[in-house]
Design a protein around this motif. Structure first.
Motif, PDB file in Angstrom:
ATOM      1  N   TRP A  55       0.834  -1.207   0.000  1.00 52.09           N
ATOM      2  CA  TRP A  55       0.000   0.000   0.000  1.00 52.09           C
ATOM      3  C   TRP A  55       0.867   1.256   0.000  1.00 52.09           C
ATOM      4  N   LEU A  56       1.939   1.261   0.780  1.00 52.48           N
ATOM      5  CA  LEU A  56       2.838   2.417   0.802  1.00 52.48           C
ATOM      6  C   LEU A  56       3.575   2.570  -0.524  1.00 52.48           C
ATOM      7  N   LEU A  57       4.010   1.478  -1.114  1.00 56.11           N
ATOM      8  CA  LEU A  57       4.643   1.553  -2.431  1.00 56.11           C
ATOM      9  C   LEU A  57       3.674   2.100  -3.477  1.00 56.11           C
ATOM     10  N   LEU A  58       2.413   1.716  -3.369  1.00 56.05           N
ATOM     11  CA  LEU A  58       1.396   2.170  -4.309  1.00 56.05           C
ATOM     12  C   LEU A  58       1.067   3.648  -4.106  1.00 56.05           C
ATOM     13  N   THR A  59       0.804   4.055  -2.865  1.00 61.13           N
ATOM     14  CA  THR A  59       0.310   5.408  -2.601  1.00 61.13           C
ATOM     15  C   THR A  59       1.413   6.449  -2.535  1.00 61.13           C
ATOM     16  N   ARG A  60       2.600   6.079  -2.071  1.00 59.92           N
ATOM     17  CA  ARG A  60       3.686   7.048  -1.945  1.00 59.92           C
ATOM     18  C   ARG A  60       4.615   7.066  -3.164  1.00 59.92           C
ATOM     19  N   ASP A  61       4.847   5.900  -3.756  1.00 63.95           N
ATOM     20  CA  ASP A  61       5.823   5.797  -4.841  1.00 63.95           C
ATOM     21  C   ASP A  61       5.187   5.558  -6.209  1.00 63.95           C
ATOM     22  N   GLY A  62       3.879   5.382  -6.249  1.00 62.82           N
ATOM     23  CA  GLY A  62       3.196   5.183  -7.520  1.00 62.82           C
ATOM     24  C   GLY A  62       3.529   3.873  -8.207  1.00 62.82           C
ATOM     25  N   LYS A  63       3.926   2.868  -7.432  1.00 65.82           N
ATOM     26  CA  LYS A  63       4.289   1.582  -8.019  1.00 65.82           C
ATOM     27  C   LYS A  63       3.042   0.776  -8.389  1.00 65.82           C
ATOM     28  N   SER A  64       3.193  -0.064  -9.390  1.00 65.54           N
ATOM     29  CA  SER A  64       2.165  -1.047  -9.714  1.00 65.54           C
ATOM     30  C   SER A  64       2.804  -2.426  -9.706  1.00 65.54           C
ATOM     31  N   PHE A  65       1.985  -3.470  -9.659  1.00 65.84           N
ATOM     32  CA  PHE A  65       2.512  -4.801  -9.384  1.00 65.84           C
ATOM     33  C   PHE A  65       1.924  -5.850 -10.323  1.00 65.84           C
ATOM     34  N   GLU A  66       2.699  -6.936 -10.471  1.00 61.52           N
ATOM     35  CA  GLU A  66       2.288  -8.104 -11.240  1.00 61.52           C
ATOM     36  C   GLU A  66       2.409  -9.334 -10.350  1.00 61.52           C
ATOM     37  N   PHE A  67       1.619 -10.355 -10.660  1.00 65.01           N
ATOM     38  CA  PHE A  67       1.694 -11.596  -9.893  1.00 65.01           C
ATOM     39  C   PHE A  67       1.838 -12.781 -10.833  1.00 65.01           C
ATOM     40  N   SER A  68       2.365 -13.857 -10.284  1.00 61.64           N
ATOM     41  CA  SER A  68       2.445 -15.153 -10.948  1.00 61.64           C
ATOM     42  C   SER A  68       2.302 -16.195  -9.856  1.00 61.64           C
ATOM     43  N   CYS A  69       1.607 -17.281 -10.123  1.00 62.42           N
ATOM     44  CA  CYS A  69       1.383 -18.279  -9.075  1.00 62.42           C
ATOM     45  C   CYS A  69       1.541 -19.687  -9.631  1.00 62.42           C
ATOM     46  N   ALA A  70       1.720 -20.633  -8.725  1.00 61.22           N
ATOM     47  CA  ALA A  70       1.900 -22.036  -9.114  1.00 61.22           C
ATOM     48  C   ALA A  70       1.153 -22.922  -8.127  1.00 61.22           C
ATOM     49  N   SER A  71       0.329 -23.817  -8.637  1.00 64.89           N
ATOM     50  CA  SER A  71      -0.354 -24.783  -7.774  1.00 64.89           C
ATOM     51  C   SER A  71       0.671 -25.724  -7.159  1.00 64.89           C
ATOM     52  N   LEU A  72       0.449 -26.081  -5.902  1.00 64.83           N
ATOM     53  CA  LEU A  72       1.400 -26.947  -5.212  1.00 64.83           C
ATOM     54  C   LEU A  72       0.661 -27.734  -4.137  1.00 64.83           C
ATOM     55  N   PRO A  73       0.156 -28.912  -4.458  1.00 60.85           N
ATOM     56  CA  PRO A  73      -0.538 -29.724  -3.451  1.00 60.85           C
ATOM     57  C   PRO A  73       0.436 -30.129  -2.337  1.00 60.85           C
ATOM     58  N   GLY A  74      -0.114 -30.322  -1.158  1.00 61.25           N
ATOM     59  CA  GLY A  74       0.714 -30.760  -0.042  1.00 61.25           C
ATOM     60  C   GLY A  74       0.242 -30.163   1.259  1.00 61.25           C
ATOM     61  N   ASP A  75       0.790 -30.664   2.357  1.00 65.18           N
ATOM     62  CA  ASP A  75       0.396 -30.138   3.661  1.00 65.18           C
ATOM     63  C   ASP A  75       1.118 -28.819   3.937  1.00 65.18           C
ATOM     64  N   LYS A  76       0.744 -28.190   5.055  1.00 67.53           N
ATOM     65  CA  LYS A  76       1.274 -26.867   5.378  1.00 67.53           C
ATOM     66  C   LYS A  76       2.792 -26.894   5.549  1.00 67.53           C
ATOM     67  N   ARG A  77       3.342 -27.983   6.096  1.00 72.42           N
ATOM     68  CA  ARG A  77       4.784 -28.059   6.320  1.00 72.42           C
ATOM     69  C   ARG A  77       5.535 -27.992   4.989  1.00 72.42           C
ATOM     70  N   HIS A  78       5.066 -28.702   3.998  1.00 69.60           N
ATOM     71  CA  HIS A  78       5.762 -28.718   2.719  1.00 69.60           C
ATOM     72  C   HIS A  78       5.541 -27.417   1.947  1.00 69.60           C
ATOM     73  N   LEU A  79       4.392 -26.793   2.110  1.00 63.54           N
ATOM     74  CA  LEU A  79       4.182 -25.491   1.487  1.00 63.54           C
ATOM     75  C   LEU A  79       5.124 -24.455   2.092  1.00 63.54           C
ATOM     76  N   ARG A  80       5.264 -24.460   3.400  1.00 64.06           N
ATOM     77  CA  ARG A  80       6.193 -23.528   4.039  1.00 64.06           C
ATOM     78  C   ARG A  80       7.629 -23.857   3.673  1.00 64.06           C
ATOM     79  N   GLY A  81       7.944 -25.153   3.578  1.00 63.90           N
ATOM     80  CA  GLY A  81       9.283 -25.539   3.161  1.00 63.90           C
ATOM     81  C   GLY A  81       9.594 -25.088   1.749  1.00 63.90           C
ATOM     82  N   HIS A  82       8.609 -25.183   0.850  1.00 66.24           N
ATOM     83  CA  HIS A  82       8.833 -24.751  -0.520  1.00 66.24           C
ATOM     84  C   HIS A  82       8.972 -23.231  -0.591  1.00 66.24           C
ATOM     85  N   GLU A  83       8.234 -22.522   0.249  1.00 63.99           N
ATOM     86  CA  GLU A  83       8.408 -21.064   0.326  1.00 63.99           C
ATOM     87  C   GLU A  83       9.837 -20.721   0.744  1.00 63.99           C
TER      88      GLU A  83
END
Length: 307
Positions: free
Chosen positions: A102-130
């Protein structure tokens, strides 16, 4: 080959294998195309289901933020986008990174892009992959994603959750606000060299300050900030990595749970003063990301409740 030469060769091998941090196959995942962070594109490209997501400034090459969710990528990204429209800025919930964006958007005029990937698994493996992806970003680019590791927009105080304590009896939280002159003067802006290691088991890395047997930990470990790992020789692997502003005190709490393990030893790495919690989080993630890269799983007791 020197340590720097080994790291450079490893970085080149990663780029040849997966491409750069914005590539469609980065980290061995199938990432969606980059799209503007707006509601229509999130609805069109983010799936309902668990996975990981990455955000960058529009047209950028390095990433601004990496996250994961065990529920719905579409919901998680939609929540972030909605919070950017909140008058006066977001609280720290429901998305911890929203106030920085929000600060980058409102103070610096930045805009953003996203990309995502499906990843089945329990929370431990999702956090590990992060952790793996955050570590890969540091290896490949030589820098951290700026909005992870509990860092916040320079010169501003991070917000709190919407309610401090239970809503019925607690008090209203605080949104982001500028730091005072005295607070700005006391801000720690330290930088620590990454704990990057590519050649063999982490226990053999040359940057550990030392290791001690569990029986000697309460007298031999330093009362200093840094990171540590609990190593089980029978398993031949670390059970847990952590960070603390006082290593000995924190390990003492762990030993209430783990002292029964025969031959347990504690590896530790002290940080140079000043040493912020943000840098401790970076080091902890270096250890966890490297472990996930080598074993495809978190340490046995990581992300589990224990002492």
């Amino acid at each position: 080959m020197s340590g720097q030469g080994t790291l450079a060769a490893f970085r080149r091998s990663l780029i040849q294998r997966w491409g750069g941090v914005s590539a469609p196959g980065w980290g061995g995942l199938e990432w969606s195309d980059w799209q503007p962070l707006d509601r229509s594109q999130i609805k069109a490209f983010a799936p309902h289901g668990p996975g990981v997501y990455r955000i960058r400034e529009t047209g950028g090459t390095c990433l601004s933020y990496l996250g994961q969710t065990s529920r719905s990528l579409r919901t998680r990204l939609g929540t972030l986008r909605s919070e950017l429209a909140r008058e006066g800025g977001p609280f720290a919930d429901p998305h911890v990174a929203a106030a920085y964006f929000w600060l980058l958007l409102t103070r610096d005029g930045k805009s953003f892009e996203f990309s995502c990937a499906s990843l089945p698994g329990d929370k431990r493996h999702l956090r590990g992959h992060e952790d793996l992806l955050l570590w890969l970003h540091r290896v490949q680019t030589g820098r951290s994603t700026p909005i992870n590791y509990a860092r916040f927009y320079p010169g501003f105080r991070a917000p709190t959750p919407t309610w401090i304590g239970a809503k019925a009896k607690g008090r209203r939280g605080r949104k982001t606000e500028p730091l005072s002159a005295d607070e700005l003067a006391s801000v720690i802006s330290d930088k620590q060299a990454p704990l990057l290691w590519t050649d063999g088991p982490i226990a053999e890395a040359p940057w550990w300050s030392g290791s001690v047997a569990a029986d000697e930990a309460l007298t031999s470990l330093p009362q200093a900030p840094g990171v540590y790992g609990l190593f089980d020789p029978a398993l031949g692997d670390f059970l847990y990595f952590g960070e603390s502003d006082l290593i000995r005190k924190r390990v003492a709490q762990h030993l209430k749970t783990f002292r029964h393990i025969e031959g347990l030893s504690i590896f530790y790495k002290k940080g140079r003063s000043p040493f912020s919690k943000n840098c401790r989080y970076e080091w902890e993630c270096d250890l966890l990301g490297n472990h996930y890269f080598n074993h495809r799983s978190p340490p046995e007791w990581q992300y589990r409740k224990h002492g």
